[in-house]
Structures are given as C-alpha cells and as structure tokens.
Design an enzyme around this catalytic site. Structure first.
Site, PDB file in Angstrom:
ATOM      1  N   LYS A 132      -7.976 -19.254  10.826  1.00  0.00           N
ATOM      2  CA  LYS A 132      -6.650 -19.613  10.291  1.00  0.00           C
ATOM      3  C   LYS A 132      -6.371 -21.087  10.511  1.00  0.00           C
ATOM      4  CE  LYS A 132      -4.756 -20.074  14.566  1.00  0.00           C
ATOM      5  NZ  LYS A 132      -4.146 -21.315  15.114  1.00  0.00           N
ATOM      6  N   GLY A 166      -8.437 -19.863  15.735  1.00  0.00           N
ATOM      7  CA  GLY A 166      -8.351 -18.427  15.954  1.00  0.00           C
ATOM      8  C   GLY A 166      -9.658 -17.673  15.831  1.00  0.00           C
ATOM      9  N   ASP A 177      -2.582 -14.571  18.078  1.00  0.00           N
ATOM     10  CA  ASP A 177      -3.135 -14.777  16.742  1.00  0.00           C
ATOM     11  C   ASP A 177      -3.887 -13.568  16.211  1.00  0.00           C
ATOM     12  OD1 ASP A 177      -2.146 -17.357  16.707  1.00  0.00           O
ATOM     13  OD2 ASP A 177      -4.036 -18.287  17.328  1.00  0.00           O
TER      14      ASP A 177
END
Length: 311
Positions: free
Chosen positions: A17, A109, A145
């Site tokens: 991400k 992440g 996350d």
C-alpha cells in the site's frame, strides 16, 4: 471457505500500500496516536503458498533480500496462522512459502500483506470457514495495516488506521517507488515525530487528537485526477523520516526533477513514492532513478486485496 481434502497447497496474494494522506494525532496517554489516512493498494504483491504441516514454519523467496527476516514465532505471518488456528480450534499447523516483492520495513505494509494473505490461505487450507468479518477482526489485532491489505482498493483509515471506510476512486493511478537499501522502525519514526513537535511547538499548530482526511484528497481520488491528488499528498511522518534519514530528501528532489507530479515518503519510510501522470511517465521516471543507481519499481493502484490464486 473450503477446499477438497486432496489439495496440498493454497496460493494467495495480497498487495502492498501507499498512504496518499496521513495525518497523525497527538500522542495519547498510552503512547499511541490516532491517525487519519487514505490508503491505496498497489500492484506490488506478496504471494503466500500454504502447505499442510504438523507445526508452523515460514520460508521466503522473492525479489528483495529477506536474509534479515525472522522465521520464528515473532514473524507476522506465523502469528496470523497461529491466531486463526487458536480461534478455530485447529490442532495442526502450516508450512508457509512467501514470495516477497514489497520492501521490508519500507512503509508499504509488506508484513501486513503477508499476514492478510496467510489468514486467507490458512482459512482455505484448513476449511475453518471463517467469515470475512471474523478474519478482519483477527487482522485488526495483528496490526493496523493488516485489515486494509485484506480488503484492498482505496479506503480511509481512522483510529489506529484499522477502522476502514471504503473510498471511491476512479480509474488508475500510476506510481514509481524508490526502494531504499535500509529499513526504518515505525515506532522510531513516531517517536521522532513527537520530538519534532516538541522542538517546533512554538511554530506549528498543536496536533488534533482526532485527525481527519482532507476533503481535497477524497475529491481527487473520486475524480481519478493525478494532478489534483499530487497537490494534496501529505504525510505527517515525512519530516521525522527525513530527519532520521536525510538522504531521502535528495531522492525526493531527484524524482520531482525527472517528471514526477509529486513525491512523498510512503508511510513511515524509507520508501519514496512518486505519483506520475501516466504509464509512459512512470517508465521514464523509473529509468531516470535507475540511472542514479536507485532501485525503482513501477506499480498502479488501486488493486484488489487478499485473494486466492488458482495456479
């Protein structure tokens, strides 16, 4: 979700991400911060293959150096598998093979993607038939996350970042990521943020305890407009990350000198994310960064979250 008993491997994939917006609230009594962030899942993926086993183990392959990664119970993928097994009352184990393509400790992440993909893989392999909400509840306990990597797409995250609301995003955004040869500790960057705010207390507004995502960011995502989004990119962790790793400032300058609409530290760093206008611009920027001996990869977003892959 179940699979035939004869199946010997389950293959899943989850995305990394980029935080296109990250506002960090004031430090709370427990030492944590609430955040308001806009996540976008991007096409750098972690692939997990899960095999039946009596105990829990993990090994790594992929395009990045994984020699420093833990393979014991402290690894987030192992934690994910063990947590699901406990919740489901499953008495066996799993052997995980993870192909890593998301930078380690890079603010994108990668570990969270490993955990999300592992939850889906183990649920399928073991036939535990957990609901999506049950898997998301486990994901939230593993890390802020992890739920987003499970759902993917574009979303607003509040609280610790794990309280997700889908956000509309039109079209496709093009990114180039400059990947550092070192990692950064997320807690260390947050600590430096608190110090930064103390040092500059006379010059900056006090942090809100309940930050929100800027409306211009959401409008740019809805419009699918990279120029508008570039003007709205923001990360409260960028200043402390640059203080801890000043060389990243030159990387940001280099990208913006070579066609990026804007650059931003991804999450807690040290990966630098550059938003560009289109695929041709992404290729040109990747070539320019590579010529400066930086490792650069192209990706697009938003993409789907954790899913099964049929080999």
């Amino acid at each position: 979700m179940t699979i035939p008993a004869s199946s010997q491997v389950v293959h899943t994939r989850a995305p990394g991400k980029v935080n296109v917006f990250l506002k960090v609230g004031a430090v709370m009594d427990d030492g944590y911060h609430d955040v308001a962030t806009a996540y976008q899942a991007v096409s750098l993926y972690e692939d997990v293959r899960a095999y039946p086993a009596d105990d829990f183990s993990v090994e790594f392959t992929g395009s990045i150096d994984t020699s420093g990664l833990s393979t014991n119970g402290s690894n987030l993928a192992i934690k994910a598998a063990r947590t699901l097994a406990r919740r489901a009352g499953y008495r066996g184990g799993v052997r995980l093979e993870i192909e890593k393509n998301v930078p380690i400790a890079g603010g994108m992440g990668g570990g969270s993607a490993d955990a999300a993909a592992t939850l889906l893989a183990c649920d399928t392999l073991w036939g535990t038939e957990a609901t999506k909400d049950e898997l998301l509840a486990i994901a939230a306990k593993l890390g802020a996350d992890v739920p987003f990597s499970f759902t993917g797409g574009t979303a607003v995250g509040t609280g610790r970042g794990d309280q997700l609301s889908p956000a509309l995003a039109k079209g496709q955004f093009h990114w180039v990521f400059a990947i550092a040869e070192f990692g950064m500790s997320t807690p260390g960057v947050y600590t430096e943020l608190d110090r930064h705010r103390d040092r500059h207390a006379q010059d900056i507004f006090p942090a809100s305890h309940q930050p929100t995502v800027d409306a211009n960011v959401l409008q740019a995502l809805r419009a699918g407009d990279p120029v508008m989004l570039a003007e709205s990119l923001h990360n409260d962790l960028q200043a402390p990350a640059l203080h801890l790793a000043p060389g990243l400032g030159r990387v940001l300058e280099l990208g913006e000198e070579n066609g990026a609409l804007a650059g931003i530290i991804s999450g807690s760093g040290p990966t630098v994310a550059f938003l560009v206008a289109d695929a041709d611009s992404a290729l040109e920027l990747q070539v320019a960064l590579s010529a400066s001996r930086l490792r650069a990869v192209r990706a697009t977003g938003p993409v789907h979250g954790a899913r099964l892959v049929h080999d």
